[in-house]
Design an enzyme around this catalytic site. Structure first.
Site, PDB file in Angstrom:
ATOM      1  N   TYR A  87       0.841  -1.190   0.000  1.00  0.00           N
ATOM      2  CA  TYR A  87       0.000   0.000   0.000  1.00  0.00           C
ATOM      3  C   TYR A  87       0.876   1.240   0.000  1.00  0.00           C
ATOM      4  O   TYR A  87       2.059   1.204   0.381  1.00  0.00           O
ATOM      5  CB  TYR A  87      -0.909  -0.016   1.236  1.00  0.00           C
ATOM      6  CG  TYR A  87      -2.093   0.913   1.140  1.00  0.00           C
ATOM      7  CD1 TYR A  87      -3.057   0.758   0.142  1.00  0.00           C
ATOM      8  CD2 TYR A  87      -2.250   1.971   2.033  1.00  0.00           C
ATOM      9  CE1 TYR A  87      -4.139   1.612   0.052  1.00  0.00           C
ATOM     10  CE2 TYR A  87      -3.335   2.828   1.946  1.00  0.00           C
ATOM     11  CZ  TYR A  87      -4.272   2.646   0.958  1.00  0.00           C
ATOM     12  OH  TYR A  87      -5.347   3.502   0.866  1.00  0.00           O
ATOM     13  N   SER A 139     -18.388  -4.248  -5.958  1.00  0.00           N
ATOM     14  CA  SER A 139     -17.694  -3.943  -4.705  1.00  0.00           C
ATOM     15  C   SER A 139     -18.519  -2.976  -3.865  1.00  0.00           C
ATOM     16  O   SER A 139     -19.516  -2.406  -4.335  1.00  0.00           O
ATOM     17  CB  SER A 139     -16.324  -3.320  -5.009  1.00  0.00           C
ATOM     18  OG  SER A 139     -16.490  -2.042  -5.611  1.00  0.00           O
ATOM     19  N   GLY A 140     -18.097  -2.782  -2.627  1.00  0.00           N
ATOM     20  CA  GLY A 140     -18.797  -1.843  -1.763  1.00  0.00           C
ATOM     21  C   GLY A 140     -18.815  -0.443  -2.339  1.00  0.00           C
ATOM     22  O   GLY A 140     -19.845   0.244  -2.335  1.00  0.00           O
ATOM     23  N   ASP A 162     -17.188 -11.995 -15.197  1.00  0.00           N
ATOM     24  CA  ASP A 162     -18.158 -13.063 -15.430  1.00  0.00           C
ATOM     25  C   ASP A 162     -18.114 -14.044 -14.268  1.00  0.00           C
ATOM     26  O   ASP A 162     -17.064 -14.256 -13.655  1.00  0.00           O
ATOM     27  CB  ASP A 162     -17.832 -13.784 -16.744  1.00  0.00           C
ATOM     28  CG  ASP A 162     -19.014 -14.593 -17.255  1.00  0.00           C
ATOM     29  OD1 ASP A 162     -20.106 -14.493 -16.660  1.00  0.00           O
ATOM     30  OD2 ASP A 162     -18.840 -15.331 -18.244  1.00  0.00           O
ATOM     31  N   GLY A 231      -7.883   2.452  -7.178  1.00  0.00           N
ATOM     32  CA  GLY A 231      -7.429   1.145  -6.719  1.00  0.00           C
ATOM     33  C   GLY A 231      -6.762   0.406  -7.856  1.00  0.00           C
ATOM     34  O   GLY A 231      -6.833   0.816  -9.023  1.00  0.00           O
ATOM     35  N   GLY A 232      -6.095  -0.706  -7.523  1.00  0.00           N
ATOM     36  CA  GLY A 232      -5.415  -1.498  -8.537  1.00  0.00           C
ATOM     37  C   GLY A 232      -5.452  -2.975  -8.196  1.00  0.00           C
ATOM     38  O   GLY A 232      -4.413  -3.614  -8.016  1.00  0.00           O
ATOM     39  N   MET A 233      -6.656  -3.517  -8.122  1.00  0.00           N
ATOM     40  CA  MET A 233      -6.817  -4.891  -7.652  1.00  0.00           C
ATOM     41  C   MET A 233      -6.129  -5.911  -8.555  1.00  0.00           C
ATOM     42  O   MET A 233      -5.719  -6.979  -8.093  1.00  0.00           O
ATOM     43  CB  MET A 233      -8.298  -5.221  -7.508  1.00  0.00           C
ATOM     44  CG  MET A 233      -8.990  -4.447  -6.405  1.00  0.00           C
ATOM     45  SD  MET A 233     -10.636  -5.061  -6.023  1.00  0.00           S
ATOM     46  CE  MET A 233     -11.496  -4.762  -7.556  1.00  0.00           C
ATOM     47  N   PHE A 255      -7.086   9.024  -7.189  1.00  0.00           N
ATOM     48  CA  PHE A 255      -7.768   9.446  -5.964  1.00  0.00           C
ATOM     49  C   PHE A 255      -7.340   8.520  -4.832  1.00  0.00           C
ATOM     50  O   PHE A 255      -7.434   7.297  -4.947  1.00  0.00           O
ATOM     51  CB  PHE A 255      -9.289   9.402  -6.109  1.00  0.00           C
ATOM     52  CG  PHE A 255     -10.009   9.752  -4.824  1.00  0.00           C
ATOM     53  CD1 PHE A 255     -10.156  11.076  -4.439  1.00  0.00           C
ATOM     54  CD2 PHE A 255     -10.508   8.753  -3.990  1.00  0.00           C
ATOM     55  CE1 PHE A 255     -10.803  11.399  -3.249  1.00  0.00           C
ATOM     56  CE2 PHE A 255     -11.152   9.071  -2.801  1.00  0.00           C
ATOM     57  CZ  PHE A 255     -11.296  10.399  -2.431  1.00  0.00           C
ATOM     58  N   TRP A 256      -6.885   9.142  -3.747  1.00  0.00           N
ATOM     59  CA  TRP A 256      -6.479   8.415  -2.543  1.00  0.00           C
ATOM     60  C   TRP A 256      -7.141   9.108  -1.363  1.00  0.00           C
ATOM     61  O   TRP A 256      -6.878  10.264  -1.083  1.00  0.00           O
ATOM     62  CB  TRP A 256      -4.961   8.449  -2.411  1.00  0.00           C
ATOM     63  CG  TRP A 256      -4.423   7.588  -1.311  1.00  0.00           C
ATOM     64  CD1 TRP A 256      -5.019   6.532  -0.705  1.00  0.00           C
ATOM     65  CD2 TRP A 256      -3.132   7.727  -0.699  1.00  0.00           C
ATOM     66  NE1 TRP A 256      -4.201   5.989   0.248  1.00  0.00           N
ATOM     67  CE2 TRP A 256      -3.028   6.703   0.271  1.00  0.00           C
ATOM     68  CE3 TRP A 256      -2.057   8.601  -0.870  1.00  0.00           C
ATOM     69  CZ2 TRP A 256      -1.891   6.539   1.076  1.00  0.00           C
ATOM     70  CZ3 TRP A 256      -0.935   8.433  -0.073  1.00  0.00           C
ATOM     71  CH2 TRP A 256      -0.862   7.419   0.875  1.00  0.00           C
TER      72      TRP A 256
END
Length: 319
Positions: A87, A139-140, A162, A231-233, A255-256
């Site tokens: 992180y 996602s949330g 999918d 984010g960067g999942m 954005f953070w």
């Protein structure tokens, strides 16, 4: 923050809001204790292996200190990344897991006036066009975007991976206000050109995946549009072609939330929270599905939070 009965010490009581919420609290303010339990990790690695439930000794309250008993706290992707050491901001080790949650003030120092014992608190540390496109829509954050956009009169194109229960997921997202739900594979098909012939191209894209998924979002943005990455999942870079930047004048932003909080005043953050509370009060914003897990079963919650195709947020309960 992950700590049952965790009496958290803070030197910034002005960032702890929620005064007057105590009437809605299901638990009364407990007597202060010097012994607390918290989920601690001493080194980075697999969260299910490095996080431990430990007893800690808490210093006495004084001055501008506020002791807060955490009642419930979510396990967010950023929390997992932080424990793994992947992180942008890493705490000094050993550290207590988690960055969000709701707590109840147990005791305050003599110079504190903003909150009182019994209050519920939380940590506080432009034209978009008609359409918004986003990935990880189940996602949330994705579910919140659908609802907030609908409240603002914006329509959303929601991209998901999918999965076997795709129709069930589609129905659920549409019940929240999603206009369209597409899979990553569908978005890559040539037929999508016809899809966008019947509607304006979105001017805003929200990306928390990266890699090929973010490339597809950029491909379908309107000229002059903006993609915001939060984010960067996929753990893959965001790649934009030269033609997209020059001829379509697309803009890439990051954005953070942690940095946003640093750049804005506590009053502005409070205004943001109250705006969201207003949407909740009007029934325009609801929380995502969640699974409440007792603190002592944290290993099960950590493992579940890292499983694919899981839309339920894991909530550690301490009350």
């Amino acid at each position: 923050m992950w700590g049952r009965g965790a009496l958290l010490r803070t030197r910034t009581p002005s960032l702890a809001w929620g005064r007057g919420w105590s009437a809605a609290a299901p638990c009364s303010a407990p007597a202060e204790s010097s012994r607390v339990r918290a989920l601690i990790y001493g080194h980075h690695g697999d969260p299910a292996k490095v996080v431990e439930l430990k007893n800690l000794e808490l210093a006495a309250v004084g001055g501008s200190d506020v002791h807060v008993k955490m009642l419930a706290a979510p396990i967010n992707p950023s929390d997992i990344n932080m424990i793994q050491g992947n992180y942008g901001l890493l705490p000094k080790l050993p550290a207590v897991g988690g960055n969000e949650g709701v707590g109840q003030v147990v005791a305050v120092g003599g110079s504190v006036t903003g909150v009182k014992p019994g209050d519920w608190v939380i940590p506080a540390n432009a034209g978009l066009g008609d359409w918004v496109i986003q990935n990880a829509s189940n996602s949330g954050v994705g579910q919140a975007v659908i609802q907030i956009a609908a409240a603002l009169g914006l329509r959303t194109i929601n991209v998901v991976r999918d999965r076997p229960d795709l129709q069930e997921l589609t129905d659920r997202l549409k019940s929240l206000g999603a206009e369209h739900v597409l899979t990553e594979e569908e978005l890559r098909k040539h037929e999508m050109k016809n899809f966008f012939k019947d509607m304006p191209q979105p001017r805003l894209a929200l990306n928390c995946v990266g890699g090929k998924s973010s490339t597809e979002l950029l491909r379908h943005l309107a000229p002059g549009g903006t993609m915001v990455t939060y984010g960067g999942m996929a753990k893959q870079p965001v790649i934009a072609s030269v033609s997209q930047l020059i001829f379509k004048d697309l803009k890439l932003r990051g954005f953070w939330l942690s940095q946003w909080k640093k750049d804005h005043s506590p009053a502005q953050f409070k205004e943001l929270i109250l705006t969201l509370c207003g949407l909740i009060g009007r029934g325009q914003l609801t929380a995502p599905a969640c699974s409440e897990v007792p603190l002592q079963d944290y290993e099960r919650a950590l493992e579940a939070s890292m499983q694919p195709f899981v839309s339920s947020k894991q909530i550690l309960t301490m009350c």
